[in-house]
Design a protein around this motif. Structure first.
Motif, PDB file in Angstrom:
ATOM      1  N   SER A  22     -10.446   3.586  -9.365  1.00 53.70           N
ATOM      2  CA  SER A  22     -11.121   4.884  -9.377  1.00 53.70           C
ATOM      3  C   SER A  22     -10.383   5.924  -8.537  1.00 53.70           C
ATOM      4  CB  SER A  22     -12.582   4.753  -8.943  1.00 53.70           C
ATOM      5  OG  SER A  22     -12.668   4.331  -7.614  1.00 53.70           O
ATOM      6  N   LEU A  23      -9.862   5.505  -7.380  1.00 54.76           N
ATOM      7  CA  LEU A  23      -9.121   6.457  -6.544  1.00 54.76           C
ATOM      8  C   LEU A  23      -7.810   6.873  -7.200  1.00 54.76           C
ATOM      9  CD1 LEU A  23      -9.623   5.004  -2.940  1.00 54.76           C
ATOM     10  CD2 LEU A  23     -10.741   7.002  -3.955  1.00 54.76           C
ATOM     11  N   ALA A  37       5.045   0.456   2.500  1.00 55.09           N
ATOM     12  CA  ALA A  37       5.072   1.537   1.507  1.00 55.09           C
ATOM     13  C   ALA A  37       5.115   2.906   2.178  1.00 55.09           C
ATOM     14  CB  ALA A  37       3.856   1.430   0.583  1.00 55.09           C
ATOM     15  N   ILE A  38       4.404   3.060   3.286  1.00 55.20           N
ATOM     16  CA  ILE A  38       4.424   4.337   4.016  1.00 55.20           C
ATOM     17  C   ILE A  38       5.843   4.608   4.525  1.00 55.20           C
ATOM     18  CG2 ILE A  38       3.615   5.536   6.093  1.00 55.20           C
ATOM     19  CD1 ILE A  38       0.926   3.926   5.667  1.00 55.20           C
ATOM     20  N   ARG A  39       6.473   3.603   5.087  1.00 56.45           N
ATOM     21  CA  ARG A  39       7.840   3.771   5.607  1.00 56.45           C
ATOM     22  C   ARG A  39       8.843   4.038   4.487  1.00 56.45           C
ATOM     23  NH1 ARG A  39       6.896  -0.856  10.119  1.00 56.45           N
ATOM     24  NH2 ARG A  39       6.305   0.564  11.788  1.00 56.45           N
ATOM     25  N   ARG A  40       8.648   3.400   3.331  1.00 57.78           N
ATOM     26  CA  ARG A  40       9.575   3.527   2.207  1.00 57.78           C
ATOM     27  C   ARG A  40       9.345   4.821   1.427  1.00 57.78           C
ATOM     28  NH1 ARG A  40       7.887  -0.683  -0.264  1.00 57.78           N
ATOM     29  NH2 ARG A  40       6.576   0.404  -1.749  1.00 57.78           N
ATOM     30  N   GLU A  41       8.088   5.118   1.105  1.00 57.26           N
ATOM     31  CA  GLU A  41       7.754   6.234   0.210  1.00 57.26           C
ATOM     32  C   GLU A  41       7.564   7.574   0.918  1.00 57.26           C
ATOM     33  OE1 GLU A  41       7.520   5.977  -3.138  1.00 57.26           O
ATOM     34  OE2 GLU A  41       7.956   3.835  -3.120  1.00 57.26           O
ATOM     35  N   ARG A  42       7.225   7.530   2.202  1.00 54.80           N
ATOM     36  CA  ARG A  42       6.937   8.754   2.972  1.00 54.80           C
ATOM     37  C   ARG A  42       5.915   9.633   2.259  1.00 54.80           C
ATOM     38  NH1 ARG A  42       9.545   8.225   8.028  1.00 54.80           N
ATOM     39  NH2 ARG A  42      11.237   6.798   7.635  1.00 54.80           N
ATOM     40  N   PRO A  43       4.719   9.082   1.976  1.00 61.41           N
ATOM     41  CA  PRO A  43       3.715   9.890   1.268  1.00 61.41           C
ATOM     42  C   PRO A  43       3.221  11.040   2.140  1.00 61.41           C
ATOM     43  CG  PRO A  43       2.703   7.896   2.141  1.00 61.41           C
ATOM     44  CD  PRO A  43       4.186   7.779   2.399  1.00 61.41           C
ATOM     45  N   ALA A  44       2.721  12.076   1.482  1.00 64.22           N
ATOM     46  CA  ALA A  44       2.138  13.203   2.217  1.00 64.22           C
ATOM     47  C   ALA A  44       0.811  12.784   2.837  1.00 64.22           C
ATOM     48  CB  ALA A  44       1.930  14.378   1.277  1.00 64.22           C
ATOM     49  N   LEU A  45       0.115  11.845   2.155  1.00 64.59           N
ATOM     50  CA  LEU A  45      -1.216  11.446   2.596  1.00 64.59           C
ATOM     51  C   LEU A  45      -1.479   9.996   2.200  1.00 64.59           C
ATOM     52  CD1 LEU A  45      -4.377  13.553   2.555  1.00 64.59           C
ATOM     53  CD2 LEU A  45      -4.481  11.378   1.364  1.00 64.59           C
ATOM     54  N   VAL A  46      -2.223   9.292   3.056  1.00 66.57           N
ATOM     55  CA  VAL A  46      -2.609   7.908   2.784  1.00 66.57           C
ATOM     56  C   VAL A  46      -4.131   7.810   2.786  1.00 66.57           C
ATOM     57  CG1 VAL A  46      -2.465   5.505   3.570  1.00 66.57           C
ATOM     58  CG2 VAL A  46      -0.541   7.059   3.981  1.00 66.57           C
ATOM     59  N   LEU A  47      -4.673   7.231   1.712  1.00 66.80           N
ATOM     60  CA  LEU A  47      -6.088   6.876   1.665  1.00 66.80           C
ATOM     61  C   LEU A  47      -6.130   5.423   2.108  1.00 66.80           C
ATOM     62  CD1 LEU A  47      -7.109   8.521  -1.733  1.00 66.80           C
ATOM     63  CD2 LEU A  47      -7.525   9.383   0.574  1.00 66.80           C
ATOM     64  N   ALA A  88      -9.642   8.344  17.187  1.00 62.40           N
ATOM     65  CA  ALA A  88      -8.827   8.113  18.386  1.00 62.40           C
ATOM     66  C   ALA A  88      -7.447   7.567  18.043  1.00 62.40           C
ATOM     67  CB  ALA A  88      -9.550   7.153  19.332  1.00 62.40           C
ATOM     68  N   LEU A  89      -7.354   6.800  16.978  1.00 63.98           N
ATOM     69  CA  LEU A  89      -6.072   6.225  16.567  1.00 63.98           C
ATOM     70  C   LEU A  89      -5.212   7.222  15.794  1.00 63.98           C
ATOM     71  CD1 LEU A  89      -7.167   2.615  15.551  1.00 63.98           C
ATOM     72  CD2 LEU A  89      -5.788   3.287  17.525  1.00 63.98           C
ATOM     73  N   GLY A  90      -5.772   8.380  15.509  1.00 61.51           N
ATOM     74  CA  GLY A  90      -4.966   9.426  14.876  1.00 61.51           C
ATOM     75  C   GLY A  90      -5.270   9.704  13.421  1.00 61.51           C
ATOM     76  N   ALA A  91      -6.364   9.177  12.893  1.00 61.52           N
ATOM     77  CA  ALA A  91      -6.730   9.485  11.506  1.00 61.52           C
ATOM     78  C   ALA A  91      -7.079  10.972  11.401  1.00 61.52           C
ATOM     79  CB  ALA A  91      -7.910   8.632  11.059  1.00 61.52           C
ATOM     80  N   ASP A  92      -6.678  11.593  10.303  1.00 62.56           N
ATOM     81  CA  ASP A  92      -6.960  13.008  10.092  1.00 62.56           C
ATOM     82  C   ASP A  92      -8.378  13.224   9.563  1.00 62.56           C
ATOM     83  OD1 ASP A  92      -4.256  14.394  10.567  1.00 62.56           O
ATOM     84  OD2 ASP A  92      -3.744  12.703   9.280  1.00 62.56           O
ATOM     85  N   ALA A  93      -8.917  12.192   8.911  1.00 61.60           N
ATOM     86  CA  ALA A  93     -10.282  12.270   8.381  1.00 61.60           C
ATOM     87  C   ALA A  93     -10.819  10.858   8.228  1.00 61.60           C
ATOM     88  CB  ALA A  93     -10.295  12.996   7.040  1.00 61.60           C
ATOM     89  N   TYR A  94     -12.141  10.752   8.155  1.00 65.33           N
ATOM     90  CA  TYR A  94     -12.804   9.461   8.066  1.00 65.33           C
ATOM     91  C   TYR A  94     -13.888   9.594   7.019  1.00 65.33           C
ATOM     92  CZ  TYR A  94     -14.223   4.962  10.072  1.00 65.33           C
ATOM     93  OH  TYR A  94     -14.486   3.633  10.277  1.00 65.33           O
ATOM     94  N   SER A 117     -15.763  14.106  -5.652  1.00 61.59           N
ATOM     95  CA  SER A 117     -15.511  15.544  -5.528  1.00 61.59           C
ATOM     96  C   SER A 117     -15.240  15.927  -4.074  1.00 61.59           C
ATOM     97  CB  SER A 117     -16.670  16.358  -6.097  1.00 61.59           C
ATOM     98  OG  SER A 117     -17.862  16.071  -5.410  1.00 61.59           O
ATOM     99  N   LYS A 118     -15.995  15.332  -3.136  1.00 60.15           N
ATOM    100  CA  LYS A 118     -15.767  15.634  -1.720  1.00 60.15           C
ATOM    101  C   LYS A 118     -14.420  15.094  -1.257  1.00 60.15           C
ATOM    102  CE  LYS A 118     -20.513  16.094  -0.139  1.00 60.15           C
ATOM    103  NZ  LYS A 118     -21.599  15.509   0.634  1.00 60.15           N
ATOM    104  N   LEU A 119     -14.052  13.904  -1.729  1.00 55.08           N
ATOM    105  CA  LEU A 119     -12.759  13.326  -1.342  1.00 55.08           C
ATOM    106  C   LEU A 119     -11.610  14.174  -1.879  1.00 55.08           C
ATOM    107  CD1 LEU A 119     -11.156  11.106   0.051  1.00 55.08           C
ATOM    108  CD2 LEU A 119     -11.262   9.803  -2.088  1.00 55.08           C
ATOM    109  N   ALA A 120     -11.700  14.583  -3.130  1.00 56.52           N
ATOM    110  CA  ALA A 120     -10.649  15.422  -3.719  1.00 56.52           C
ATOM    111  C   ALA A 120     -10.513  16.727  -2.943  1.00 56.52           C
ATOM    112  CB  ALA A 120     -10.967  15.695  -5.194  1.00 56.52           C
ATOM    113  N   GLU A 121     -11.646  17.313  -2.566  1.00 56.33           N
ATOM    114  CA  GLU A 121     -11.633  18.563  -1.797  1.00 56.33           C
ATOM    115  C   GLU A 121     -10.993  18.339  -0.419  1.00 56.33           C
ATOM    116  OE1 GLU A 121     -15.005  21.312   0.282  1.00 56.33           O
ATOM    117  OE2 GLU A 121     -15.415  20.652  -1.769  1.00 56.33           O
ATOM    118  N   GLN A 122     -11.328  17.219   0.216  1.00 58.24           N
ATOM    119  CA  GLN A 122     -10.774  16.917   1.530  1.00 58.24           C
ATOM    120  C   GLN A 122      -9.261  16.713   1.463  1.00 58.24           C
ATOM    121  OE1 GLN A 122     -12.919  13.854   3.638  1.00 58.24           O
ATOM    122  NE2 GLN A 122     -12.538  15.007   5.496  1.00 58.24           N
ATOM    123  N   VAL A 123      -8.807  16.019   0.432  1.00 53.84           N
ATOM    124  CA  VAL A 123      -7.366  15.798   0.242  1.00 53.84           C
ATOM    125  C   VAL A 123      -6.665  17.139   0.054  1.00 53.84           C
ATOM    126  CG1 VAL A 123      -5.645  14.839  -1.344  1.00 53.84           C
ATOM    127  CG2 VAL A 123      -7.564  13.419  -0.596  1.00 53.84           C
TER     128      VAL A 123
END
Length: 123
Positions: free
Chosen positions: A17-18, A41-51, A96-102, A110-116
């Motif tokens: 679904s995501l 994958a984060i180190r290899r792909e360098r995504p703009a955002l991780v869910l 505290a660990l540095g997440a931009d959103a929770y 719809s809220k997740l898409a808006e937040q992204v």
């Protein structure tokens, strides 16, 4: 420019679904199914955002978040923690660990898409 998004979750139905939602929003999507795979994958792909799911095999989302934030070369990666754990202590730990959103599950698409969009500056 199309933003790259990594979906890190071990629950196939959530990944489906995501992935559908993010592709519909126009993002390039990569998937990881456990903590170590997500970090690689984060180190290899360098995504703009991780869910990032909190509860995954191998390494928790908290551990992945902490490892990403400890790596200066990944400083620009936005992290949205996804979890069924919505207690204040869990949210505080993720923040505290540095997440931009929770975001707590079940996720409002719809809220997740808006937040992204907001996190990527495309709102």
């Amino acid at each position: 420019m199309t933003h790259k998004i990594l979906i890190a979750d071990d629950e196939p139905n959530i990944v489906i679904s995501l992935e559908y939602l993010m592709k519909r929003e126009g993002y390039a999507v990569t998937v990881a199914r456990d903590g170590p795979e997500a970090l690689a994958a984060i180190r290899r792909e360098r995504p703009a955002l991780v869910l990032l799911d909190v509860m995954m095999p191998g390494m928790s989302g908290f551990e992945v978040c902490q490892a990403v934030r400890a790596d200066e070369s990944l400083a620009g990666v936005k992290i949205v923690m996804l979890t069924a754990k919505g207690r204040d202590t869990d949210i505080a730990k993720g923040t505290a660990l540095g997440a931009d959103a929770y975001v707590t599950k079940p996720v409002s698409t719809s809220k997740l898409a808006e937040q992204v969009r907001e996190l990527l500056g495309a709102a």
